[in-house]
Design a protein around this motif. Structure first.
Motif, PDB file in Angstrom:
ATOM      1  N   GLY A   1      12.818   0.588  46.083  1.00 38.66           N
ATOM      2  CA  GLY A   1      13.422  -0.401  46.962  1.00 38.66           C
ATOM      3  C   GLY A   1      12.359  -1.192  47.687  1.00 38.66           C
ATOM      4  N   ALA A   2      12.782  -1.901  48.727  1.00 35.13           N
ATOM      5  CA  ALA A   2      11.873  -2.738  49.514  1.00 35.13           C
ATOM      6  C   ALA A   2      12.148  -2.528  50.993  1.00 35.13           C
ATOM      7  CB  ALA A   2      12.050  -4.212  49.155  1.00 35.13           C
ATOM      8  N   ILE A   3      11.082  -2.369  51.755  1.00 33.75           N
ATOM      9  CA  ILE A   3      11.176  -2.269  53.207  1.00 33.75           C
ATOM     10  C   ILE A   3      10.357  -3.410  53.808  1.00 33.75           C
ATOM     11  CG2 ILE A   3      10.599  -0.892  55.248  1.00 33.75           C
ATOM     12  CD1 ILE A   3      11.098   1.612  53.509  1.00 33.75           C
ATOM     13  N   ILE A   4      10.998  -4.172  54.685  1.00 34.87           N
ATOM     14  CA  ILE A   4      10.340  -5.310  55.344  1.00 34.87           C
ATOM     15  C   ILE A   4      10.377  -5.060  56.840  1.00 34.87           C
ATOM     16  CG2 ILE A   4      10.346  -7.802  55.710  1.00 34.87           C
ATOM     17  CD1 ILE A   4      12.020  -8.008  53.089  1.00 34.87           C
ATOM     18  N   ASN A   5       9.208  -4.884  57.429  1.00 30.76           N
ATOM     19  CA  ASN A   5       9.104  -4.739  58.868  1.00 30.76           C
ATOM     20  C   ASN A   5       8.853  -6.108  59.499  1.00 30.76           C
ATOM     21  OD1 ASN A   5       9.320  -1.858  58.821  1.00 30.76           O
ATOM     22  ND2 ASN A   5       7.165  -1.730  58.214  1.00 30.76           N
ATOM     23  N   ILE A   6       9.388  -6.318  60.688  1.00 25.61           N
ATOM     24  CA  ILE A   6       9.129  -7.568  61.379  1.00 25.61           C
ATOM     25  C   ILE A   6       8.005  -7.344  62.379  1.00 25.61           C
ATOM     26  CG2 ILE A   6      10.061  -9.400  62.807  1.00 25.61           C
ATOM     27  CD1 ILE A   6      11.113  -9.304  59.904  1.00 25.61           C
ATOM     28  N   ALA A   7       6.883  -7.964  62.079  1.00 28.15           N
ATOM     29  CA  ALA A   7       5.696  -7.880  62.917  1.00 28.15           C
ATOM     30  C   ALA A   7       5.730  -9.043  63.918  1.00 28.15           C
ATOM     31  CB  ALA A   7       4.440  -7.898  62.046  1.00 28.15           C
ATOM     32  N   SER A   8       4.580  -9.636  64.225  1.00 27.70           N
ATOM     33  CA  SER A   8       4.516 -10.664  65.254  1.00 27.70           C
ATOM     34  C   SER A   8       3.143 -11.315  65.201  1.00 27.70           C
ATOM     35  CB  SER A   8       4.734 -10.019  66.634  1.00 27.70           C
ATOM     36  OG  SER A   8       4.398 -10.890  67.691  1.00 27.70           O
ATOM     37  N   MET A   9       2.993 -12.467  65.861  1.00 29.69           N
ATOM     38  CA  MET A   9       1.657 -13.004  66.085  1.00 29.69           C
ATOM     39  C   MET A   9       0.810 -11.997  66.866  1.00 29.69           C
ATOM     40  SD  MET A   9       1.375 -15.986  64.635  1.00 29.69           S
ATOM     41  CE  MET A   9       2.217 -15.072  63.331  1.00 29.69           C
ATOM     42  N   LEU A  10       1.481 -11.153  67.663  1.00 27.22           N
ATOM     43  CA  LEU A  10       0.755 -10.166  68.457  1.00 27.22           C
ATOM     44  C   LEU A  10       0.404  -8.923  67.651  1.00 27.22           C
ATOM     45  CD1 LEU A  10       2.471 -10.571  71.938  1.00 27.22           C
ATOM     46  CD2 LEU A  10       0.531 -11.766  70.937  1.00 27.22           C
ATOM     47  N   THR A  11       0.690  -8.940  66.366  1.00 35.10           N
ATOM     48  CA  THR A  11       0.079  -7.970  65.455  1.00 35.10           C
ATOM     49  C   THR A  11      -1.390  -8.321  65.260  1.00 35.10           C
ATOM     50  OG1 THR A  11       2.202  -7.713  64.319  1.00 35.10           O
ATOM     51  CG2 THR A  11       0.251  -6.940  63.142  1.00 35.10           C
ATOM     52  N   PHE A  12      -1.716  -9.601  65.420  1.00 34.42           N
ATOM     53  CA  PHE A  12      -3.076 -10.102  65.209  1.00 34.42           C
ATOM     54  C   PHE A  12      -3.777 -10.472  66.511  1.00 34.42           C
ATOM     55  CE2 PHE A  12      -0.281 -11.482  61.731  1.00 34.42           C
ATOM     56  CZ  PHE A  12      -0.869 -10.867  60.651  1.00 34.42           C
ATOM     57  N   GLN A  13      -3.011 -10.796  67.541  1.00 34.39           N
ATOM     58  CA  GLN A  13      -3.571 -11.288  68.789  1.00 34.39           C
ATOM     59  C   GLN A  13      -3.133 -10.404  69.951  1.00 34.39           C
ATOM     60  OE1 GLN A  13      -1.798 -15.233  68.484  1.00 34.39           O
ATOM     61  NE2 GLN A  13      -3.733 -16.097  67.766  1.00 34.39           N
ATOM     62  N   GLY A  14      -3.724 -10.610  71.113  1.00 36.94           N
ATOM     63  CA  GLY A  14      -3.433  -9.741  72.240  1.00 36.94           C
ATOM     64  C   GLY A  14      -2.280 -10.182  73.104  1.00 36.94           C
ATOM     65  N   GLY A  15      -2.141 -11.499  73.296  1.00 38.73           N
ATOM     66  CA  GLY A  15      -1.106 -11.975  74.197  1.00 38.73           C
ATOM     67  C   GLY A  15      -1.435 -11.644  75.641  1.00 38.73           C
ATOM     68  N   VAL A  16      -0.504 -11.953  76.530  1.00 31.65           N
ATOM     69  CA  VAL A  16      -0.646 -11.616  77.950  1.00 31.65           C
ATOM     70  C   VAL A  16       0.702 -11.151  78.483  1.00 31.65           C
ATOM     71  CG1 VAL A  16      -2.558 -13.207  78.413  1.00 31.65           C
ATOM     72  CG2 VAL A  16      -0.209 -14.035  78.617  1.00 31.65           C
ATOM     73  N   ARG A  17       0.681 -10.207  79.394  1.00 29.74           N
ATOM     74  CA  ARG A  17       1.851  -9.717  80.116  1.00 29.74           C
ATOM     75  C   ARG A  17       2.899  -9.059  79.223  1.00 29.74           C
ATOM     76  NH1 ARG A  17       5.084 -12.206  83.239  1.00 29.74           N
ATOM     77  NH2 ARG A  17       4.803 -10.831  85.037  1.00 29.74           N
ATOM     78  N   VAL A  18       2.500  -8.606  78.046  1.00 27.05           N
ATOM     79  CA  VAL A  18       3.437  -7.928  77.133  1.00 27.05           C
ATOM     80  C   VAL A  18       2.736  -6.716  76.507  1.00 27.05           C
ATOM     81  CG1 VAL A  18       4.987  -9.850  76.617  1.00 27.05           C
ATOM     82  CG2 VAL A  18       2.830  -9.653  75.372  1.00 27.05           C
ATOM     83  N   ALA A  19       2.222  -5.841  77.362  1.00 27.32           N
ATOM     84  CA  ALA A  19       1.378  -4.740  76.883  1.00 27.32           C
ATOM     85  C   ALA A  19       2.076  -3.873  75.844  1.00 27.32           C
ATOM     86  CB  ALA A  19       0.930  -3.885  78.069  1.00 27.32           C
ATOM     87  N   SER A  20       3.292  -3.439  76.136  1.00 29.71           N
ATOM     88  CA  SER A  20       3.960  -2.529  75.204  1.00 29.71           C
ATOM     89  C   SER A  20       4.407  -3.254  73.938  1.00 29.71           C
ATOM     90  CB  SER A  20       5.156  -1.851  75.882  1.00 29.71           C
ATOM     91  OG  SER A  20       6.060  -2.799  76.417  1.00 29.71           O
ATOM     92  N   TYR A  21       4.785  -4.515  74.061  1.00 29.19           N
ATOM     93  CA  TYR A  21       5.174  -5.282  72.875  1.00 29.19           C
ATOM     94  C   TYR A  21       3.979  -5.476  71.947  1.00 29.19           C
ATOM     95  CZ  TYR A  21       7.465  -8.914  70.085  1.00 29.19           C
ATOM     96  OH  TYR A  21       8.009  -9.639  69.051  1.00 29.19           O
ATOM     97  N   THR A  22       2.837  -5.842  72.525  1.00 30.11           N
ATOM     98  CA  THR A  22       1.627  -6.008  71.708  1.00 30.11           C
ATOM     99  C   THR A  22       1.253  -4.698  71.031  1.00 30.11           C
ATOM    100  OG1 THR A  22       0.797  -7.779  73.122  1.00 30.11           O
ATOM    101  CG2 THR A  22      -0.816  -6.624  71.776  1.00 30.11           C
ATOM    102  N   ALA A  23       1.319  -3.599  71.770  1.00 30.09           N
ATOM    103  CA  ALA A  23       1.002  -2.296  71.171  1.00 30.09           C
ATOM    104  C   ALA A  23       1.967  -1.963  70.044  1.00 30.09           C
ATOM    105  CB  ALA A  23       1.035  -1.213  72.248  1.00 30.09           C
ATOM    106  N   SER A  24       3.259  -2.253  70.259  1.00 35.60           N
ATOM    107  CA  SER A  24       4.253  -1.921  69.235  1.00 35.60           C
ATOM    108  C   SER A  24       4.066  -2.758  67.978  1.00 35.60           C
ATOM    109  CB  SER A  24       5.670  -2.106  69.788  1.00 35.60           C
ATOM    110  OG  SER A  24       6.017  -3.468  69.957  1.00 35.60           O
TER     111      SER A  24
END
Length: 253
Positions: free
Chosen positions: A138-161
């Protein structure tokens, strides 16, 4: 001469989490348009998404589940198989975000985001893969984010996740590719959804974001549909552990 469309998902069954609105809805509709039957997993009412699926002529079932814990994971798989006859595609889209300065970020906001965005994504993938291994892959597709590659600001747990989603995607690909399961991720750029409403409403931040995007606009949930169909289809059978950015060129700047 008859040719086979490698993007055709006819006869496939897909589970899409967080499917009541936004990115989840856009991906679910695209998979249905490509021929898949869809199990919509949502905490809130997903009937509007179901109506769009029905317009494509595909079968749809709605699974009410709160993905704050792993409790529903096995039930989601069992419900999908019972109602739709199988499970071939999983889209781990459900996610939450909490915003605060790192100096004052709370344990509650840390745990809530990591549990939903990363822990549940893993255990739902595990539950789905246990079925897929015994039924031809089968196929599994996870939804990542720009914050998979970058740090961002004020979203510590989201960036970590989302950094964790990137690593988890590669780990699962390493373990499951030989078992016939393609594991990849999509990293959306700035998409106009409920999760980004605060950014869209902040005129200064909105302007800064648009100035950075080469495409010159916020993405729409439907912009992710083609990437999802590709990664779910036979066209991606030799694509493993990849994180596909759909970002209007954000990472290219």
């Amino acid at each position: 001469m008859t040719t086979t469309n490698p993007f055709d998902l006819s006869g496939k069954v897909a589970v899409v989490t967080g499917a009541n609105t936004g990115i989840g809805r856009g991906i679910a509709v695209a998979l249905a348009q490509a021929g898949a039957d869809i199990a919509l997993v949502a905490r809130s009412d997903a009937s509007d998404t179901a109506a769009l699926i029905e317009q494509t002529g595909r079968h749809v079932t709605i699974i009410s589940a709160d993905l704050a814990t792993i409790e529903p994971c096995v039930r989601i798989v069992e419900h999908t198989i019972r109602d739709l006859g199988g499970l071939d595609i999983l889209v781990n889209n459900a996610g939450i975000i909490r915003r605060n300065d790192a100096l004052t970020f709370t344990e509650e906001d840390w745990d809530a985001v990591l549990d939903t965005n990363l822990k549940v994504a893993f255990f739902l993938a595990q539950a789905a893969a246990r079925h897929m291994v015994d039924h031809g892959g089968g196929a599994i597709i996870n939804i990542a984010s720009m914050l998979t590659f970058q740090g961002g600001v004020r979203v510590a747990s989201y960036t970590a996740s989302k950094s964790g989603i990137g690593g988890l995607t590669k780990l699962l690909a390493n373990e499951w590719a030989a078992k016939g399961i393609n594991v990849n991720a999509i990293a959306p750029g700035y998409i106009a959804t409920n999760n980004t409403a605060a950014l869209q409403a902040d005129s200064d931040r909105n302007r800064q974001i648009l100035e950075r995007i080469p495409a010159g606009r916020w993405g729409e949930p439907g912009d992710l549909g083609g990437a999802a169909v590709f990664l779910a289809s036979g066209a991606a059978r030799y694509v493993q552990g990849h994180i596909l950015a759909v970002d209007g060129g954000w990472l290219a700047r």
